[in-house]
Enzyme design. Structure first.
Site, PDB file in Angstrom:
ATOM      1  N   GLU A 144      58.034 103.005 102.018  1.00 62.43           N
ATOM      2  CA  GLU A 144      58.095 102.986 100.751  1.00 62.43           C
ATOM      3  C   GLU A 144      59.001 103.279  99.497  1.00 62.43           C
ATOM      4  OE1 GLU A 144      54.320 105.436 100.486  1.00 62.43           O
ATOM      5  OE2 GLU A 144      52.918 103.670 100.564  1.00 62.43           O
ATOM      6  N   GLU A 171      50.181  99.294 106.400  1.00 53.38           N
ATOM      7  CA  GLU A 171      49.446 100.480 106.051  1.00 53.38           C
ATOM      8  C   GLU A 171      48.407  99.943 105.013  1.00 53.38           C
ATOM      9  OE1 GLU A 171      51.304 104.072 104.340  1.00 53.38           O
ATOM     10  OE2 GLU A 171      52.934 103.889 105.547  1.00 53.38           O
TER      11      GLU A 171
HETATM   12  C1  BG6 Z   1      51.774 106.054 102.194  1.00 52.78           C
HETATM   13  C2  BG6 Z   1      52.705 106.949 103.414  1.00 52.78           C
HETATM   14  O1  BG6 Z   1      52.031 106.536 101.124  1.00 52.78           O
HETATM   15  O2  BG6 Z   1      50.234 106.536 102.375  1.00 52.78           O
HETATM   16  C3  BG6 Z   1      52.022 107.675 104.387  1.00 52.78           C
HETATM   17  O3  BG6 Z   1      53.724 105.927 103.731  1.00 52.78           O
HETATM   18  C4  BG6 Z   1      51.093 108.289 103.840  1.00 52.78           C
HETATM   19  O4  BG6 Z   1      53.101 108.449 104.940  1.00 52.78           O
HETATM   20  C5  BG6 Z   1      49.839 107.339 103.451  1.00 52.78           C
HETATM   21  O5  BG6 Z   1      50.495 109.114 105.149  1.00 52.78           O
HETATM   22  C6  BG6 Z   1      48.555 107.823 102.997  1.00 52.78           C
HETATM   23  O6  BG6 Z   1      48.953 109.078 102.248  1.00 52.78           O
HETATM   24  P1  BG6 Z   1      48.217 110.317 102.158  1.00 52.78           P
HETATM   25  O7  BG6 Z   1      48.851 111.316 101.139  1.00 52.78           O
HETATM   26  O8  BG6 Z   1      46.592 110.296 102.378  1.00 52.78           O
HETATM   27  O9  BG6 Z   1      48.662 110.913 103.697  1.00 52.78           O
END
Ligand code: BG6
Length: 471
Positions: free
Chosen positions: A174, A366
């Site tokens: 990101e 993701e």
């Molecule tokens: C993304 C990141 O922003 O979202 C991850 O690449 C992160 O590292 C994921 O865990 C989910 O966000 P969060 O804050 O719910 O863990």
């Protein structure tokens, strides 16, 4: 349903984690401290001087010692790919050493071998919010041009070492999140409130050059490497049809789109040059930077969780919660327990947007739902989680991926975020769970670390086995 195209034959189904959110073992086998070791509150709270006991990441889910068991479970679900990151400070504990830490290198050798044993492709993020702390404290992270050299040494080391074991690489997780989280994303120790925009864009430039350099080096070391950028994608819709809102939304999107533009086209886009000019920002370019930037990526990868809105009307411009970024909430959408607005159609939209603009293969690396889970007994008395809400979220999003494929978009694969429960990045909690596998660990530090299969585990196994036909 019949009219919907099938997922491509070699579609890379799998799951994703990051070293700092699951490995734990924060001081083992010569690992140096990373910025995460002093971030017990995620991006919300202040960093600490030293690692503190309330920092959930120090133990994580103990993946460092339990990865064999976990990879076996991923294999049981049929994963074709497993995305993880290399903890930079396991390889170069301070970040500026001449020679790497062999024990750290060996750990990832073993991890990648374990994946390969089950025919699972590792997909490796080179830098995922876990820069060696020393580099943040000594050089102020990516603000300093020397970071390019430290990063270069690190990537050369891992590219050579894992030349035969890893084919898919992502340069920075990101990368655009530095706009919002300069410390976590860019290891910049200067507090956000005092960081100037000029400094921020200088740091961004250094990362963009480093990323292109990594792509160049990677292709030299192994021409078969597939190297991608990794972008936090979050479509910005105009709050109303007012043309002023449409332009606001476009400008907001441009702030993020510039990262993909540079990675894919190899130069800064016109709208960005204008922005810099009009804000009095001058980026120091070194001789040769423009040439390095021409080393463009093989594919675009991105995370997708939510969309937001933008408006030109100051009175309506209240910032909502959305991933690492704010944004105006969309009145048409519901939100997760953490306030992230759920928008499956937005995934089809971003896939089409990326494809229309760049015609580069896309990898969704993701996507997922962070939720509070309850461990319960099933009919046979086994402990599990009935996570129908997670199944619904993932199914709705995957159906939109199918739609995009039917639109003609080339999608390489899909890895759900946090395929096993892990520590959250933004809030550093364990109670925000994403996994198909429940990990018995709680935010007060209690728990056995035992793993339990959730209902979604079996659901995802069937999705993969049928290559999406069971959706
Ligand atoms: C993304 C990141 O922003 O979202 C991850 O690449 C992160 O590292 C994921 O865990 C989910 O966000 P969060 O804050 O719910 O863990």
């Amino acid at each position: 349903k019949e009219h919907v195209k099938m997922f491509p034959k070699n579609f890379l189904w799998g799951g994703a984690v990051a070293a700092n959110q699951c490995e734990g073992a924060y001081q083992e086998d010569g690992k140096g401290l990373s910025i995460q070791d002093v971030m017990p509150h995620g991006i919300k709270g202040p960093r600490t001087e030293k690692p503190s006991e309330d920092n959930m990441k120090l133990v994580g889910i103990d993946f460092y010692h339990r990865y064999k068991e976990d990879i076996k479970l991923f294999a049981e679900m049929g994963f074709k790919v497993f995305r993880t990151s290399i903890a930079w400070s396991r390889i170069f504990p301070r970040g500026d050493e001449e020679t790497p830490n062999e024990a750290g290198l060996q750990f990832y050798d073993d991890l990648f071998d374990e994946c390969r044993k089950y025919g699972m492709e590792p997909l490796v993020t080179i830098s995922h919010y876990e820069t060696p702390l020393y580099l943040a404290e000594t050089w102020n992270g990516w603000l300093d041009r020397r970071m390019i050299g430290f990063y270069e040494r690190y990537v050369r080391t891992i590219f050579k070492r894992y030349r035969e074991k890893v084919k898919y690489w992502l340069t920075f997780n990101e990368i655009n999140s530095i706009l919002n989280s300069p410390f976590m994303s860019g290891a910049i120790n200067t507090p956000k409130e005092v960081l100037t925009e000029s400094q921020l864009y200088q740091a961004i430039h250094h990362e963009l050059v480093a990323s292109a350099l990594a792509t160049k080096i990677g292709h030299e070391i192994n021409p078969d490497f597939q190297i991608g950028c990794m972008i936090l994608s979050m479509p910005v819709y105009p709050l109303t049809p007012d043309p002023g809102d449409v332009i606001r939304a476009m400008e907001e999107e441009h702030k993020h789109a510039m990262f993909t533009d540079v990675h894919v086209r190899g130069e800064y886009p016109g709208y960005m040059k204008r922005y810099l000019r009009e804000h009095g920002i001058q980026i120091a370019f070194d001789k040769g930077d423009a040439e390095i930037l021409k080393n463009t990526v093989d594919f675009i990868s991105f995370s997708y969780y939510a969309s937001v809105c933008a408006t030109a009307d100051q009175r309506k411009d209240i910032s909502g919660e959305g991933n690492l970024f704010g944004g105006v909430p969309n009145p048409a959408l519901k939100a997760s327990e953490w306030g992230w607005q759920i928008d499956p159609g937005g995934l089809r939209y971003v896939l089409n947007q990326f494809w229309d603009k760049y015609q580069k293969p896309l990898f969704i690396v993701e996507n997922g739902l962070g939720a509070v889970d309850r461990l319960e007994e099933d009919e046979e008395g086994n402990l599990t989680v009935f996570d129908d809400y997670r199944i619904a979220y993932l199914r709705d999003h995957l159906l939109q991926v199918k739609e995009a494929i039917e639109d003609g978009v080339e999608v390489m694969g899909y890895t759900t975020w946090g395929c096993i429960d892990l520590v959250s990045a933004s809030t550093a909690e364990l109670k925000k769970r994403y996994g198909f596998i429940y990990v018995d660990r709680n935010d007060d530090g209690s728990g056995t670390l035992e793993r339990y299969k959730k209902k979604s585990f079996y659901w995802y196994r069937d999705v993969i086995a049928s290559n999406g036909a069971s959706l």
